[in-house]
Design a protein around this motif. Structure first.
Motif, PDB file in Angstrom:
ATOM      1  N   ASP A 137      30.473  38.183  25.594  1.00 57.20           N
ATOM      2  CA  ASP A 137      29.235  38.672  26.207  1.00 57.20           C
ATOM      3  C   ASP A 137      29.191  40.192  26.338  1.00 57.20           C
ATOM      4  OD1 ASP A 137      28.411  36.079  26.449  1.00 57.20           O
ATOM      5  OD2 ASP A 137      28.963  35.878  28.559  1.00 57.20           O
ATOM      6  N   GLY A 138      30.295  40.868  25.995  1.00 55.74           N
ATOM      7  CA  GLY A 138      30.340  42.320  26.128  1.00 55.74           C
ATOM      8  C   GLY A 138      30.267  42.761  27.576  1.00 55.74           C
ATOM      9  N   ALA A 139      30.962  42.067  28.462  1.00 54.15           N
ATOM     10  CA  ALA A 139      30.939  42.385  29.893  1.00 54.15           C
ATOM     11  C   ALA A 139      31.524  43.767  30.152  1.00 54.15           C
ATOM     12  CB  ALA A 139      31.721  41.332  30.670  1.00 54.15           C
ATOM     13  N   GLU A 140      31.338  44.273  31.352  1.00 58.76           N
ATOM     14  CA  GLU A 140      31.829  45.607  31.706  1.00 58.76           C
ATOM     15  C   GLU A 140      33.345  45.673  31.578  1.00 58.76           C
ATOM     16  OE1 GLU A 140      30.332  46.782  35.502  1.00 58.76           O
ATOM     17  OE2 GLU A 140      28.231  46.604  34.900  1.00 58.76           O
ATOM     18  N   LEU A 141      33.843  46.875  31.331  1.00 60.44           N
ATOM     19  CA  LEU A 141      35.251  47.089  31.036  1.00 60.44           C
ATOM     20  C   LEU A 141      36.159  46.512  32.112  1.00 60.44           C
ATOM     21  CD1 LEU A 141      37.507  48.409  29.342  1.00 60.44           C
ATOM     22  CD2 LEU A 141      37.127  50.511  30.654  1.00 60.44           C
ATOM     23  N   LEU A 142      35.897  46.800  33.378  1.00 60.60           N
ATOM     24  CA  LEU A 142      36.772  46.342  34.457  1.00 60.60           C
ATOM     25  C   LEU A 142      36.828  44.823  34.507  1.00 60.60           C
ATOM     26  CD1 LEU A 142      38.609  46.987  36.826  1.00 60.60           C
ATOM     27  CD2 LEU A 142      36.569  47.215  38.276  1.00 60.60           C
ATOM     28  N   ALA A 143      35.703  44.157  34.256  1.00 62.25           N
ATOM     29  CA  ALA A 143      35.682  42.691  34.258  1.00 62.25           C
ATOM     30  C   ALA A 143      36.544  42.136  33.133  1.00 62.25           C
ATOM     31  CB  ALA A 143      34.249  42.193  34.127  1.00 62.25           C
ATOM     32  N   ARG A 144      36.427  42.723  31.934  1.00 65.37           N
ATOM     33  CA  ARG A 144      37.198  42.225  30.794  1.00 65.37           C
ATOM     34  C   ARG A 144      38.694  42.500  30.970  1.00 65.37           C
ATOM     35  NH1 ARG A 144      35.717  45.252  26.443  1.00 65.37           N
ATOM     36  NH2 ARG A 144      34.240  46.526  27.599  1.00 65.37           N
ATOM     37  N   GLN A 145      39.021  43.707  31.429  1.00 67.51           N
ATOM     38  CA  GLN A 145      40.428  44.037  31.643  1.00 67.51           C
ATOM     39  C   GLN A 145      41.056  43.139  32.699  1.00 67.51           C
ATOM     40  OE1 GLN A 145      40.198  48.257  32.578  1.00 67.51           O
ATOM     41  NE2 GLN A 145      41.065  48.760  30.585  1.00 67.51           N
ATOM     42  N   SER A 146      40.333  42.894  33.783  1.00 69.61           N
ATOM     43  CA  SER A 146      40.863  42.061  34.865  1.00 69.61           C
ATOM     44  C   SER A 146      41.109  40.636  34.377  1.00 69.61           C
ATOM     45  CB  SER A 146      39.890  42.057  36.046  1.00 69.61           C
ATOM     46  OG  SER A 146      39.710  43.364  36.568  1.00 69.61           O
ATOM     47  N   ALA A 147      40.160  40.088  33.627  1.00 70.52           N
ATOM     48  CA  ALA A 147      40.318  38.728  33.113  1.00 70.52           C
ATOM     49  C   ALA A 147      41.461  38.651  32.111  1.00 70.52           C
ATOM     50  CB  ALA A 147      39.015  38.259  32.475  1.00 70.52           C
ATOM     51  N   MET A 148      41.617  39.706  31.303  1.00 72.44           N
ATOM     52  CA  MET A 148      42.655  39.730  30.283  1.00 72.44           C
ATOM     53  C   MET A 148      44.048  39.761  30.914  1.00 72.44           C
ATOM     54  SD  MET A 148      43.058  42.516  27.228  1.00 72.44           S
ATOM     55  CE  MET A 148      43.419  43.868  28.374  1.00 72.44           C
ATOM     56  N   VAL A 149      44.263  40.694  31.830  1.00 72.71           N
ATOM     57  CA  VAL A 149      45.568  40.789  32.483  1.00 72.71           C
ATOM     58  C   VAL A 149      45.828  39.549  33.333  1.00 72.71           C
ATOM     59  CG1 VAL A 149      46.894  42.075  34.201  1.00 72.71           C
ATOM     60  CG2 VAL A 149      45.633  43.296  32.433  1.00 72.71           C
ATOM     61  N   GLY A 150      44.793  39.042  34.008  1.00 73.30           N
ATOM     62  CA  GLY A 150      44.966  37.861  34.831  1.00 73.30           C
ATOM     63  C   GLY A 150      45.351  36.636  34.021  1.00 73.30           C
ATOM     64  N   ALA A 151      44.682  36.412  32.894  1.00 71.24           N
ATOM     65  CA  ALA A 151      44.961  35.230  32.075  1.00 71.24           C
ATOM     66  C   ALA A 151      46.367  35.287  31.476  1.00 71.24           C
ATOM     67  CB  ALA A 151      43.917  35.100  30.967  1.00 71.24           C
ATOM     68  N   PHE A 152      46.730  36.436  30.900  1.00 73.45           N
ATOM     69  CA  PHE A 152      48.055  36.528  30.280  1.00 73.45           C
ATOM     70  C   PHE A 152      49.172  36.555  31.316  1.00 73.45           C
ATOM     71  CE2 PHE A 152      45.669  37.584  26.455  1.00 73.45           C
ATOM     72  CZ  PHE A 152      46.418  36.942  25.489  1.00 73.45           C
ATOM     73  N   SER A 153      48.926  37.129  32.475  1.00 76.70           N
ATOM     74  CA  SER A 153      49.936  37.093  33.538  1.00 76.70           C
ATOM     75  C   SER A 153      50.174  35.665  33.999  1.00 76.70           C
ATOM     76  CB  SER A 153      49.490  37.962  34.720  1.00 76.70           C
ATOM     77  OG  SER A 153      49.432  39.326  34.365  1.00 76.70           O
ATOM     78  N   LEU A 154      49.092  34.892  34.103  1.00 75.94           N
ATOM     79  CA  LEU A 154      49.219  33.507  34.545  1.00 75.94           C
ATOM     80  C   LEU A 154      50.032  32.677  33.552  1.00 75.94           C
ATOM     81  CD1 LEU A 154      48.423  31.299  36.571  1.00 75.94           C
ATOM     82  CD2 LEU A 154      46.349  30.935  35.221  1.00 75.94           C
ATOM     83  N   VAL A 155      49.743  32.816  32.264  1.00 79.11           N
ATOM     84  CA  VAL A 155      50.470  32.011  31.289  1.00 79.11           C
ATOM     85  C   VAL A 155      51.927  32.468  31.179  1.00 79.11           C
ATOM     86  CG1 VAL A 155      49.995  33.357  29.162  1.00 79.11           C
ATOM     87  CG2 VAL A 155      50.208  30.860  29.045  1.00 79.11           C
TER      88      VAL A 155
END
Length: 274
Positions: A137-155
């Motif tokens: 969706d081309g979301a704002e940078l902070l939203a994408r970065q937060s989701a990216m670090v959160g998802a990979f940290s969780l796995v």
């Protein structure tokens, strides 16, 4: 007869140093034995696929499960009995994921290693689905970065052998105060996850975790709420909608109106009507 790969879409974010992602819809394509230079995370949405691994036992990944590949791991993929599969893939640079693992654990314990080929983990699945949607969706940078670090940290924490470092309550409380102040002072500016980590002295993962635990919101959601609240005040003071949108950092009036309605439950025009 060779089955073509159809309905495949790739996304790459030039402002992210993390993964490339794709989504494949109803594909009957059979992959030969191959490997990736990156870590690969696959989300099976529908259908099923045989994952023929070399270093780990072959298995079938079905809808709702996650498939995890380490760099260089030879494997193949074959739809079960020709049933089309719908899935998403994420490819993470080894150096980037190594850095995330070191931040998460508080020390460099070497490259992370996915222990299991297939995992039934609904939390990991949801985290990566959200990341995929935000990138697409081309979301704002902070939203994408937060989701990216959160998802990979969780796995990594659940399946990559990385134990998250503990953060003291004192450090966590101080970090939350700094994030609140930092975001409040930059309503019209783009803020990155690295900016917030540097302001708090915590890793990106720990900053996200302590802020969410304390507020129930991500830093991006909190920042957006502050911007909408400021825009409401400006509109009440007689500012034009375009000027209020620009003053609070929205890229255009459409973005402003959509975000305003999502948080307020009314359009800017409805908010000002009497």
């Amino acid at each position: 007869m060779r089955q073509p790969l159809e309905n495949v879409r790739y996304w790459r974010s030039d402002d992210l140093d993390g993964p490339e992602t794709n989504r494949v819809l109803r594909s009957a394509h059979t992959f030969p034995k191959h490997s990736h230079d990156q870590y690969a995370v696959g989300l099976m949405e529908e259908g099923a696929n045989y994952c023929h691994g070399r270093s780990r036992r072959s298995s079938v990944v079905v809808g709702g499960q996650v498939c995890l590949f380490n760099p260089g791991e030879v494997h193949s993929g074959e739809p079960e009995r020709g049933v089309p599969a719908t899935y998403r893939m994420f490819y993470a640079d080894p150096h980037w994921l190594h850095r995330v693992a070191a931040e998460l654990g508080g020390r460099d314990a070497g490259p992370p290693d996915f222990r299991r080929l297939i995992v039934p983990d609904a939390d990991v699945l949801r985290a990566f689905l959200r990341l995929s949607d935000l990138v697409a969706d081309g979301a704002e940078l902070l939203a994408r970065q937060s989701a990216m670090v959160g998802a990979f940290s969780l796995v990594l924490a659940r399946h990559g052998g990385v134990r998250p470092e503990a953060v003291t309550a004192r450090d966590g409380n101080a970090a939350v105060r700094r994030v609140r102040a930092y975001l409040a002072e930059r309503l019209a500016h783009k803020v990155s996850l690295e900016d917030l980590a540097e302001a708090t002295g915590l890793s990106r993962f720990h900053m996200l975790r302590v802020f969410r635990d304390a507020t129930g919101m991500t830093p991006h959601a909190y920042h957006t709420q502050l911007r909408v609240d400021r825009a409401k005040l400006l509109l009440r003071r007689g500012w034009a909608m375009a000027d209020a949108a620009q003053e609070t950092g929205f890229v255009d009036q459409s973005h402003f109106a959509n975000t305003f309605r999502r948080y307020v439950g009314a359009t800017p025009g409805q908010y000002l009507s009497r």
